[in-house]
Design a protein around this motif. Structure first.
Motif, PDB file in Angstrom:
ATOM      1  N   VAL A 163      39.532  44.692  34.001  1.00 65.08           N
ATOM      2  CA  VAL A 163      40.525  45.467  33.044  1.00 65.08           C
ATOM      3  C   VAL A 163      38.480  45.657  32.502  1.00 65.08           C
ATOM      4  CG1 VAL A 163      40.776  45.048  30.915  1.00 65.08           C
ATOM      5  CG2 VAL A 163      42.190  44.813  33.021  1.00 65.08           C
ATOM      6  N   LEU A 164      38.173  44.518  32.355  1.00 68.31           N
ATOM      7  CA  LEU A 164      36.592  45.260  31.416  1.00 68.31           C
ATOM      8  C   LEU A 164      35.990  45.939  32.120  1.00 68.31           C
ATOM      9  CD1 LEU A 164      34.317  44.795  29.184  1.00 68.31           C
ATOM     10  CD2 LEU A 164      33.735  42.801  30.627  1.00 68.31           C
ATOM     11  N   SER A 165      36.047  45.915  32.882  1.00 69.49           N
ATOM     12  CA  SER A 165      35.578  47.011  33.999  1.00 69.49           C
ATOM     13  C   SER A 165      35.520  48.017  34.506  1.00 69.49           C
ATOM     14  CB  SER A 165      35.152  46.791  35.368  1.00 69.49           C
ATOM     15  OG  SER A 165      34.316  45.736  35.654  1.00 69.49           O
ATOM     16  N   GLU A 166      37.364  48.592  34.388  1.00 74.75           N
ATOM     17  CA  GLU A 166      37.457  49.850  33.662  1.00 74.75           C
ATOM     18  C   GLU A 166      37.385  49.812  32.415  1.00 74.75           C
ATOM     19  OE1 GLU A 166      41.699  48.678  36.401  1.00 74.75           O
ATOM     20  OE2 GLU A 166      42.076  48.374  34.861  1.00 74.75           O
ATOM     21  N   TYR A 167      37.983  48.919  31.127  1.00 73.96           N
ATOM     22  CA  TYR A 167      37.105  50.003  30.188  1.00 73.96           C
ATOM     23  C   TYR A 167      36.244  50.359  30.178  1.00 73.96           C
ATOM     24  CZ  TYR A 167      36.690  49.518  24.695  1.00 73.96           C
ATOM     25  OH  TYR A 167      36.104  49.687  23.376  1.00 73.96           O
ATOM     26  N   LEU A 168      34.844  49.369  29.982  1.00 73.10           N
ATOM     27  CA  LEU A 168      33.511  49.934  30.204  1.00 73.10           C
ATOM     28  C   LEU A 168      33.343  51.702  30.862  1.00 73.10           C
ATOM     29  CD1 LEU A 168      31.250  47.128  31.244  1.00 73.10           C
ATOM     30  CD2 LEU A 168      31.835  48.098  29.064  1.00 73.10           C
ATOM     31  N   GLU A 169      34.437  52.105  32.034  1.00 70.42           N
ATOM     32  CA  GLU A 169      34.046  53.009  32.579  1.00 70.42           C
ATOM     33  C   GLU A 169      34.529  53.971  31.943  1.00 70.42           C
ATOM     34  OE1 GLU A 169      34.081  54.525  37.746  1.00 70.42           O
ATOM     35  OE2 GLU A 169      35.494  53.577  36.753  1.00 70.42           O
ATOM     36  N   ARG A 170      35.780  53.643  31.170  1.00 65.15           N
ATOM     37  CA  ARG A 170      36.125  54.970  30.851  1.00 65.15           C
ATOM     38  C   ARG A 170      35.643  55.616  29.066  1.00 65.15           C
ATOM     39  NH1 ARG A 170      40.927  52.043  30.566  1.00 65.15           N
ATOM     40  NH2 ARG A 170      40.379  50.830  28.512  1.00 65.15           N
TER      41      ARG A 170
ATOM     42  N   ALA B 146      35.021  29.853  39.658  1.00 67.17           N
ATOM     43  CA  ALA B 146      33.923  30.767  38.884  1.00 67.17           C
ATOM     44  C   ALA B 146      33.375  31.598  40.331  1.00 67.17           C
ATOM     45  CB  ALA B 146      32.920  29.631  38.426  1.00 67.17           C
ATOM     46  N   ALA B 147      33.850  32.082  41.307  1.00 69.09           N
ATOM     47  CA  ALA B 147      34.055  32.819  42.292  1.00 69.09           C
ATOM     48  C   ALA B 147      34.740  33.709  42.895  1.00 69.09           C
ATOM     49  CB  ALA B 147      33.000  31.665  43.580  1.00 69.09           C
ATOM     50  N   VAL B 148      36.167  33.872  41.842  1.00 70.43           N
ATOM     51  CA  VAL B 148      37.246  34.694  42.283  1.00 70.43           C
ATOM     52  C   VAL B 148      36.824  35.780  40.795  1.00 70.43           C
ATOM     53  CG1 VAL B 148      38.331  33.500  43.407  1.00 70.43           C
ATOM     54  CG2 VAL B 148      39.065  33.289  41.219  1.00 70.43           C
ATOM     55  N   VAL B 149      37.203  37.166  41.647  1.00 68.74           N
ATOM     56  CA  VAL B 149      37.584  38.391  40.204  1.00 68.74           C
ATOM     57  C   VAL B 149      38.954  38.470  40.032  1.00 68.74           C
ATOM     58  CG1 VAL B 149      37.636  40.464  40.277  1.00 68.74           C
ATOM     59  CG2 VAL B 149      36.807  39.580  41.904  1.00 68.74           C
ATOM     60  N   TRP B 150      38.738  37.725  38.515  1.00 72.57           N
ATOM     61  CA  TRP B 150      40.202  37.896  37.466  1.00 72.57           C
ATOM     62  C   TRP B 150      40.213  38.994  36.658  1.00 72.57           C
ATOM     63  CZ3 TRP B 150      42.517  33.093  36.832  1.00 72.57           C
ATOM     64  CH2 TRP B 150      42.147  31.988  37.639  1.00 72.57           C
ATOM     65  N   ASP B 151      41.845  39.138  36.516  1.00 70.55           N
ATOM     66  CA  ASP B 151      42.348  40.511  36.291  1.00 70.55           C
ATOM     67  C   ASP B 151      40.991  41.181  35.015  1.00 70.55           C
ATOM     68  OD1 ASP B 151      43.846  40.478  37.709  1.00 70.55           O
ATOM     69  OD2 ASP B 151      46.053  39.898  36.144  1.00 70.55           O
ATOM     70  N   ALA B 152      41.134  40.115  33.588  1.00 75.53           N
ATOM     71  CA  ALA B 152      40.062  40.417  32.257  1.00 75.53           C
ATOM     72  C   ALA B 152      38.542  40.656  33.154  1.00 75.53           C
ATOM     73  CB  ALA B 152      39.015  38.904  31.705  1.00 75.53           C
ATOM     74  N   ALA B 153      37.898  40.473  33.956  1.00 77.38           N
ATOM     75  CA  ALA B 153      36.852  41.396  34.945  1.00 77.38           C
ATOM     76  C   ALA B 153      36.958  42.660  35.257  1.00 77.38           C
ATOM     77  CB  ALA B 153      36.074  40.397  35.897  1.00 77.38           C
TER      78      ALA B 153
ATOM     79  N   ASP C 210      45.784  45.737  27.495  1.00 79.25           N
ATOM     80  CA  ASP C 210      46.268  45.742  28.804  1.00 79.25           C
ATOM     81  C   ASP C 210      47.646  45.453  28.716  1.00 79.25           C
ATOM     82  OD1 ASP C 210      47.172  45.955  31.178  1.00 79.25           O
ATOM     83  OD2 ASP C 210      45.201  46.998  32.191  1.00 79.25           O
ATOM     84  N   LYS C 211      48.450  45.765  29.155  1.00 79.11           N
ATOM     85  CA  LYS C 211      50.296  45.196  28.900  1.00 79.11           C
ATOM     86  C   LYS C 211      50.456  44.990  29.933  1.00 79.11           C
ATOM     87  CE  LYS C 211      54.262  45.826  26.818  1.00 79.11           C
ATOM     88  NZ  LYS C 211      55.841  46.615  26.497  1.00 79.11           N
TER      89      LYS C 211
END
Length: 216
Positions: free
Chosen positions: A50-57, A41-48, A199-200
Motif C-alpha cells: 500500500v505504501l509503494s502504491e501510494y508513493l507511485e500514485r 522480517a523477510a516477507v512482503v506485508w500489505d502495508a509495504a 486502503d479499505k
C-alpha cells in the motif's frame, strides 16, 4: 496412520512463497522471501504494498516529489517500499537489523544489478548506531513497524534524531491494537501527525508526520 501435509491458511500463503513479483513504475520487482528463516522480517506485508502504491500514485499525480530527495526506510525487511522510492528518483537508504541485512542486500542486488547509484543498504538498530547516520532526511518511511510496544521509545528516538524541520515521515500500518494508536499519540509531542490515506480493502492506514521544532 495417514500422512497429512501441512497447508498454511489461505491468508498466510503469500508469506510462504519463496518469490513474489510486483510491477511499479513499469518495472518488475522480484522479492525473495524467507519466512522459515527470518519470519516477519523477510516477507512482503500489505502495508509495504500500500505504501509503494501510494508513493507511485502521488509522484505520478505531481503531488509528491521524490527526485533527488534523501529518503530513509526504517525496518525495510524485503525492501519493497524503499526500492519503489528509488525507482521514483529518491536517494534511498534502506535499513534494518543485522540479521536481516543479508536478505535485504540480496533483493536490492537482484532488482538494481545494473545501477545502484541512488540506493544503499545500511544496518540500523533503532536508538543505537544513530551516529553513523550523520545526514538528515527529507523523507523517512516505514511499513508495519509499529507493533512492538517495547520498541516504541527507541523508534521515536530514531525518528527524532534523523529528522529536521519539514521532514516528512510516512508510516503505513494496520491498526491492530490500542498500543498502535498509543505510539501515534507519543509522536504528537514532536511531530504533527495526520492520516493521509486508508486502503479499505487491505485495512492499511498511512500516517504522515512532520517535525514541529528542533527543540522537541
Amino acid at each position: 496412520m495417514a500422512l497429512v501435509l501441512y497447508k498454511p491458511p489461505e491468508f498466510l500463503e503469500p508469506f510462504h512463497k519463496q518469490e513474489r513479483r510486483f510491477v511499479f513504475t513499469g518495472k518488475e520487482i522480484l522479492i525473495n522471501q524467507d519466512w522459515e528463516k527470518l519470519g516477519v522480517a523477510a516477507v512482503v506485508w500489505d502495508a509495504a504494498i500500500v505504501l509503494s502504491e501510494y508513493l507511485e500514485r502521488k509522484v505520478n499525480a505531481g503531488e509528491l516529489k521524490l527526485d533527488a530527495k534523501r529518503l530513509l526506510e526504517l525496518g525495510a525487511g524485503t525492501g519493497l517500499a524503499g526500492m519503489v522510492a528509488a525507482l521514483l528518483g529518491a536517494e534511498a537508504t534502506l535499513t534494518d537489523r543485522s540479521e536481516v541485512i543479508g536478505s535485504l542486500i540480496k533483493n536490492v542486488n537482484i532488482n538494481f544489478k545494473d545501477d545502484q547509484s541512488n540506493i544503499v543498504v545500511k544496518e540500523l538498530e533503532w536508538g543505537r548506531n544513530l551516529n553513523s547516520f550523520s545526514e538528515k532526511y527529507d523523507f523517512i518511511i516505514g511499513a508495519d513497524i509499529i507493533y512492538i510496544k517495547e520498541s516504541f521509545a527507541v523508534l521515536l528516538k530514531t525518528l527524532t534524531q534523523l529528522t529536521q524541520i519539514n521532514t516528512k515521515v510516512l508510516l503505513s500500518c494496520r491498526i491492530r491494537y490500542q498500543k498502535d494508536l498509543d505510539f501515534l499519540e507519543m509522536m504528537k509531542d514532536t511531530f504533527l501527525v495526520n492520516e493521509v490515506y486508508f486502503d479499505k480493502a487491505k485495512g492499511v492506514h498511512i500516517y504522515q508526520a512532520t517535525r514541529l521544532s528542533l527543540n522537541t
